[in-house]
Design a protein around this motif. Sequence first.
Motif, PDB file in Angstrom:
ATOM      1  N   UNK A  44      -6.441   6.387  -6.093  1.00 33.08           N
ATOM      2  CA  UNK A  44      -6.199   5.281  -5.168  1.00 33.08           C
ATOM      3  C   UNK A  44      -6.862   4.031  -5.734  1.00 33.08           C
ATOM      4  N   UNK A  45      -6.131   2.923  -5.776  1.00 32.93           N
ATOM      5  CA  UNK A  45      -6.676   1.615  -6.146  1.00 32.93           C
ATOM      6  C   UNK A  45      -6.780   0.784  -4.878  1.00 32.93           C
ATOM      7  N   UNK A  46      -7.949   0.187  -4.665  1.00 34.64           N
ATOM      8  CA  UNK A  46      -8.151  -0.662  -3.500  1.00 34.64           C
ATOM      9  C   UNK A  46      -8.670  -2.013  -3.967  1.00 34.64           C
ATOM     10  N   UNK A  47      -8.101  -3.086  -3.439  1.00 33.38           N
ATOM     11  CA  UNK A  47      -8.522  -4.439  -3.782  1.00 33.38           C
ATOM     12  C   UNK A  47      -9.427  -4.996  -2.684  1.00 33.38           C
ATOM     13  N   UNK A  48      -9.910  -6.185  -2.899  1.00 24.85           N
ATOM     14  CA  UNK A  48     -10.795  -6.867  -1.960  1.00 24.85           C
ATOM     15  C   UNK A  48     -10.103  -7.128  -0.627  1.00 24.85           C
ATOM     16  N   UNK A  49     -10.858  -7.015   0.443  1.00 26.88           N
ATOM     17  CA  UNK A  49     -10.363  -7.363   1.764  1.00 26.88           C
ATOM     18  C   UNK A  49      -9.560  -6.291   2.471  1.00 26.88           C
ATOM     19  N   UNK A  50      -9.480  -5.100   1.906  1.00 27.49           N
ATOM     20  CA  UNK A  50      -8.677  -4.024   2.505  1.00 27.49           C
ATOM     21  C   UNK A  50      -9.403  -3.424   3.708  1.00 27.49           C
ATOM     22  N   UNK A  51      -8.641  -3.183   4.762  1.00 25.66           N
ATOM     23  CA  UNK A  51      -9.150  -2.486   5.937  1.00 25.66           C
ATOM     24  C   UNK A  51      -8.265  -1.275   6.189  1.00 25.66           C
ATOM     25  N   UNK A  52      -8.888  -0.101   6.248  1.00 28.88           N
ATOM     26  CA  UNK A  52      -8.188   1.123   6.622  1.00 28.88           C
ATOM     27  C   UNK A  52      -8.877   1.600   7.889  1.00 28.88           C
ATOM     28  N   UNK A  53      -8.237   1.361   9.018  1.00 26.21           N
ATOM     29  CA  UNK A  53      -8.931   1.540  10.283  1.00 26.21           C
ATOM     30  C   UNK A  53      -8.219   2.398  11.297  1.00 26.21           C
ATOM     31  N   UNK A  54      -8.803   2.399  12.469  1.00 22.69           N
ATOM     32  CA  UNK A  54      -8.398   3.255  13.575  1.00 22.69           C
ATOM     33  C   UNK A  54      -7.626   2.448  14.604  1.00 22.69           C
ATOM     34  N   UNK A  81      -4.800  -6.824  -2.032  1.00 18.99           N
ATOM     35  CA  UNK A  81      -5.795  -7.665  -1.382  1.00 18.99           C
ATOM     36  C   UNK A  81      -5.428  -7.967   0.069  1.00 18.99           C
ATOM     37  N   UNK A  82      -6.396  -7.800   0.948  1.00 16.41           N
ATOM     38  CA  UNK A  82      -6.285  -8.106   2.378  1.00 16.41           C
ATOM     39  C   UNK A  82      -5.203  -7.315   3.115  1.00 16.41           C
ATOM     40  N   UNK A  83      -4.827  -6.162   2.585  1.00 21.68           N
ATOM     41  CA  UNK A  83      -3.899  -5.290   3.301  1.00 21.68           C
ATOM     42  C   UNK A  83      -4.647  -4.594   4.439  1.00 21.68           C
ATOM     43  N   UNK A  84      -3.946  -4.349   5.527  1.00 21.16           N
ATOM     44  CA  UNK A  84      -4.520  -3.669   6.685  1.00 21.16           C
ATOM     45  C   UNK A  84      -3.649  -2.452   6.992  1.00 21.16           C
ATOM     46  N   UNK A  85      -4.290  -1.280   7.055  1.00 24.56           N
ATOM     47  CA  UNK A  85      -3.589  -0.027   7.340  1.00 24.56           C
ATOM     48  C   UNK A  85      -4.292   0.609   8.534  1.00 24.56           C
ATOM     49  N   UNK A  86      -3.595   0.765   9.649  1.00 24.14           N
ATOM     50  CA  UNK A  86      -4.221   1.293  10.859  1.00 24.14           C
ATOM     51  C   UNK A  86      -3.332   2.309  11.553  1.00 24.14           C
ATOM     52  N   UNK A  87      -3.975   3.190  12.304  1.00 25.38           N
ATOM     53  CA  UNK A  87      -3.267   4.143  13.152  1.00 25.38           C
ATOM     54  C   UNK A  87      -3.130   5.512  12.530  1.00 25.38           C
ATOM     55  N   UNK A  88      -2.719   6.439  13.349  1.00 24.18           N
ATOM     56  CA  UNK A  88      -2.487   7.817  12.924  1.00 24.18           C
ATOM     57  C   UNK A  88      -1.157   7.871  12.183  1.00 24.18           C
ATOM     58  N   UNK A  89      -1.193   7.408  10.942  1.00 26.58           N
ATOM     59  CA  UNK A  89       0.019   7.316  10.135  1.00 26.58           C
ATOM     60  C   UNK A  89      -0.204   8.041   8.813  1.00 26.58           C
ATOM     61  N   UNK A  90       0.886   8.306   8.113  1.00 31.89           N
ATOM     62  CA  UNK A  90       0.822   8.945   6.802  1.00 31.89           C
ATOM     63  C   UNK A  90       1.467   8.024   5.790  1.00 31.89           C
ATOM     64  N   UNK A  91       0.711   7.685   4.764  1.00 30.41           N
ATOM     65  CA  UNK A  91       1.221   6.918   3.636  1.00 30.41           C
ATOM     66  C   UNK A  91       1.493   7.941   2.543  1.00 30.41           C
ATOM     67  N   UNK A  92       2.695   7.994   2.035  1.00 26.85           N
ATOM     68  CA  UNK A  92       3.062   8.978   1.025  1.00 26.85           C
ATOM     69  C   UNK A  92       2.416   8.708  -0.325  1.00 26.85           C
ATOM     70  N   UNK A  93       2.788   9.496  -1.317  1.00 31.47           N
ATOM     71  CA  UNK A  93       2.297   9.317  -2.683  1.00 31.47           C
ATOM     72  C   UNK A  93       3.178   8.316  -3.421  1.00 31.47           C
ATOM     73  N   UNK A  94       2.605   7.676  -4.452  1.00 29.19           N
ATOM     74  CA  UNK A  94       3.300   6.671  -5.262  1.00 29.19           C
ATOM     75  C   UNK A  94       3.797   5.539  -4.362  1.00 29.19           C
ATOM     76  N   UNK A  95       2.854   4.950  -3.614  1.00 33.65           N
ATOM     77  CA  UNK A  95       3.183   3.848  -2.708  1.00 33.65           C
ATOM     78  C   UNK A  95       2.379   2.622  -3.110  1.00 33.65           C
ATOM     79  N   UNK A  96       3.036   1.479  -3.189  1.00 32.43           N
ATOM     80  CA  UNK A  96       2.395   0.211  -3.459  1.00 32.43           C
ATOM     81  C   UNK A  96       2.419  -0.596  -2.170  1.00 32.43           C
ATOM     82  N   UNK A  97       1.252  -0.965  -1.680  1.00 34.16           N
ATOM     83  CA  UNK A  97       1.160  -1.794  -0.479  1.00 34.16           C
ATOM     84  C   UNK A  97       0.764  -3.186  -0.945  1.00 34.16           C
TER      85      UNK A  97
END
Length: 181
Positions: free
Chosen positions: A97-107, A127-143
């Motif tokens: 997993x690559x994570x950039x600055x400003x990322x939030x992975x929350x509830x 950068x500055x992506x927000x991922x929240x909730x009971x969700x599934x992000x698959x493999x080989x995904x670019x956000x």
Amino acid sequence: MKNFIFQKDLYRWYGEQGESFKNRMLRPMEIKYLCIFRKLQSCKSPLFKIYYKFRLRNLSLKSQIRIPSTTQIGEGFYIGHSGRIIINPKAVLGKNINIATGVTIGQENRGKRAGVPTIGDNCWIGTNAVIVGNITIGSDVLIAPLSFVNFDVPDHSIVIGNPAKIISKEKATEGYINRTV
């Protein structure tokens, strides 16, 4: 076990040769954070756990990276730059997993998506992506940077925008994720 995982994290930074002693002394803040994070996760001694928690807290204040030791993160984790990164303690992240600055992975606290995300392998989070909730992000995904994601994302996808939309693409992270383990 966790030391082996940290070696995989280092491989993502330095490649086959690993790091020299000189590099070890001049580690970037992101690697220092990952080192203490992995040591705290594998520590059995209550006394050393207190010590590593203290070190992780201090590094967290300096780097603005907030990843609790209870967060499940696979091998080959790569933090692009230190600076405001927040990950929920119950989140699950796969390997490479690559994570950039400003990322939030929350509830998300209410509604049909109450809970935290599960992220697959080989994902690049901009950068500055927000991922929240009971969700599934698959493999080989670019956000993409500045995306807000609160829905499931299938494998081999690009997620872009706010509101986000999914673009299906084979090898979505090709050229974004280097030295996979």
